[in-house]
Write an enzyme that holds these catalytic residues in place. Structure first.
Site, mmCIF file in Angstrom:
data_model
loop_
_atom_site.group_PDB
_atom_site.id
_atom_site.type_symbol
_atom_site.label_atom_id
_atom_site.label_comp_id
_atom_site.label_asym_id
_atom_site.label_seq_id
_atom_site.Cartn_x
_atom_site.Cartn_y
_atom_site.Cartn_z
ATOM 1 N N HIS A 47 48.328 43.449 41.873
ATOM 2 C CA HIS A 47 47.774 44.048 43.006
ATOM 3 C C HIS A 47 48.559 45.246 43.574
ATOM 4 O O HIS A 47 49.827 45.006 43.425
ATOM 5 C CB HIS A 47 47.090 42.908 43.987
ATOM 6 C CG HIS A 47 46.112 43.544 44.897
ATOM 7 N ND1 HIS A 47 46.640 43.995 45.917
ATOM 8 C CD2 HIS A 47 45.100 43.051 45.092
ATOM 9 C CE1 HIS A 47 45.516 44.142 46.962
ATOM 10 N NE2 HIS A 47 44.407 43.813 46.435
ATOM 11 N N ASP B 201 53.507 36.167 44.083
ATOM 12 C CA ASP B 201 52.188 36.314 44.745
ATOM 13 C C ASP B 201 51.082 35.423 44.330
ATOM 14 O O ASP B 201 50.314 35.452 43.143
ATOM 15 C CB ASP B 201 51.683 38.055 44.486
ATOM 16 C CG ASP B 201 50.266 38.242 45.188
ATOM 17 O OD1 ASP B 201 49.548 37.438 45.767
ATOM 18 O OD2 ASP B 201 49.799 39.352 44.895
ATOM 19 N N LYS C 95 41.657 33.359 51.207
ATOM 20 C CA LYS C 95 41.074 33.139 49.792
ATOM 21 C C LYS C 95 41.297 31.574 49.281
ATOM 22 O O LYS C 95 41.193 31.175 48.467
ATOM 23 C CB LYS C 95 42.014 33.903 48.759
ATOM 24 C CG LYS C 95 41.907 35.461 49.094
ATOM 25 C CD LYS C 95 42.663 36.223 48.046
ATOM 26 C CE LYS C 95 42.758 37.781 48.440
ATOM 27 N NZ LYS C 95 41.669 38.222 48.196
ATOM 28 N N CYS D 110 41.860 46.933 43.557
ATOM 29 C CA CYS D 110 42.991 47.252 43.818
ATOM 30 C C CYS D 110 44.240 47.051 42.663
ATOM 31 O O CYS D 110 45.343 46.485 42.908
ATOM 32 C CB CYS D 110 43.407 46.454 45.172
ATOM 33 S SG CYS D 110 42.325 46.750 46.449
#
Length: 405
Positions: free
Chosen positions: A120, A199, A225, A363
């Site tokens: 990302h 991440d 999320k 993204c």
């Protein structure tokens, strides 16, 4: 058995009608929906306990502080860590920026920061800026053309070649859903004392990461999320390394003492939590963790995989559909295109049937470039979706595609 009917009843937004059709929400990779207990928690805090934390010596202040720190303890237990190893941030993006700022002191010109082609933008741009400021060099583990995934052998070869000071890689791809072989990559990089950053924005809810098992140095995530509110996330760090990072922002709360001559900062995690935090969000996220803990994880994984395999099979039966990414090691996300049709046109037509999907580059523009496409239609499933929703989606998708042919 996985009780999907009761679970769906916990999510009020799933009951609504959109464009005269029952909502089908296939965009949990962008943000998950929230159970009623999380929504109620926000209202309850502002109605009954609204006060700042770690400050006032009064009942409301004590109540807010206890609930706030209880959420830190809940998260620590959830990921098998210590509470002092967890910093509250605005989200995975801020956590990555905090690390890119703090790790500048371990770099010199020519040192390598290694990332993957699946990242990302939030796990690319902070490291680019760090390279610009330190003279370090950003290197990328490429996507294997046949598997459309990061191959462990390639990652290991590049680790041997570059001996990176920092390796930052996603646990799971937001665009394709690929689950990366991070446990092996982390273990392999230790012979070079590489600082490993993971991440976990997409993986947190689907994979429930265990920090002891992963043995990474840092792990970042976003609460929104994982059933929690927006504007909140966290950073896990092995305590010695976390505490060694310089402060990221300064102000109230993150200090031990202040004079006009000198300021002494608090120890981690306090030194990274300047100002008034997102108190209600942290407390609500604690409720989200409680909710996830009530769901048997093995049943959740099996159910999500069942949905994913069914969706994959249905899409593969439509002539002209091209699927991308690793369709075996996957958190439940599928990206696809149809012939030469623009993804935005497909999504716009689907919305008329109350179906929410994500389109674009997600993204991940460098990833899209490596795939030689501009973007995709992305379906990101969660445990509150159903096979019936997939059936309805396929029916309406075929209707949409017939209009575009």
């Amino acid at each position: 058995m996985f009780d999907i009917d009761n679970i769906r009843n916990d999510f009020p937004i799933l009951k609504q009608i959109v464009n005269e059709k029952p909502l089908i929400y296939f965009d949990s990779g962008a943000t998950s929906q929230k159970p009623q207990v999380v929504i109620d928690s926000l209202k309850h805090f502002y109605t009954n306990s609204n006060s700042n934390v770690h400050r006032g010596i009064h009942t409301l202040g004590d109540r807010a502080t206890i609930a706030y720190e209880n959420s830190r303890n809940k998260l620590a237990n959830f990921i098998n860590a210590q509470a002092k190893e967890i910093v509250w941030t605005k989200g995975a993006t801020e956590s990555l920026n905090l690390l890119a700022h703090g790790l500048s002191n371990i770099l010199k010109p020519g040192d390598v920061i290694l990332i993957s082609a699946l990242e990302h933008h939030a796990n690319i741009v902070p490291w680019q800026q760090l390279c610009a400021n330190t003279g370090a060099i950003l290197k990328v583990i490429p996507l294997d053309e046949s598997s459309q995934a990061i191959e462990l052998n390639t990652a290991q070869q590049l680790i041997d070649l570059h001996k990176p000071k920092i390796l930052s890689i996603s646990h799971a791809s937001n665009a394709l859903g690929n689950i990366q072989p991070i446990t092996d990559i982390i273990k392999y990089s230790k012979k070079y004392k590489t600082v490993t950053v993971i991440d976990g924005a997409q993986a947190f809810m689907h994979l429930r990461p265990d920090m002891i098992t992963l043995d990474c140095d840092f792990y970042v995530f976003s609460a929104h999320k994982a059933l929690g509110p927006t504007g909140l996330g966290g950073l896990y760090g092995k305590y010695e390394q976390l505490n060694a990072l310089p402060v990221y922002q300064t102000g109230g709360e993150m200090i031990k003492s202040v004079s006009f001559e000198e300021t002494v900062f608090a120890q981690a995690p306090g030194k990274f939590e300047a100002g008034t935090p997102n108190i209600s969000g942290v407390i609500a996220f604690g409720c989200a963790i409680d909710y996830m803990n009530k769901i048997d994880f093995s049943e959740q994984k099996a159910y999500e995989n069942e949905l994913f395999v069914y969706l994959q099979q249905q899409l593969e039966n439509i002539s002209g559909i091209e699927l991308y990414g690793d369709l075996v090691q996957n958190i439940g996300t599928i990206s696809f295109n149809y012939k030469k049709e623009h993804p935005f046109d497909i999504a716009t037509l689907l919305d008329q049937y109350g179906i929410a999907v994500r389109v674009g580059s997600h993204c991940t523009q460098p990833l899209m470039k490596s795939l030689n496409i501009d973007g995709t239609v992305r379906i990101s499933l969660a445990f509150y979706n159903t096979k019936n929703e997939i059936q309805q989606f396929i029916t309406h998708l075929k209707q949409c595609l017939s209009l575009l042919d």
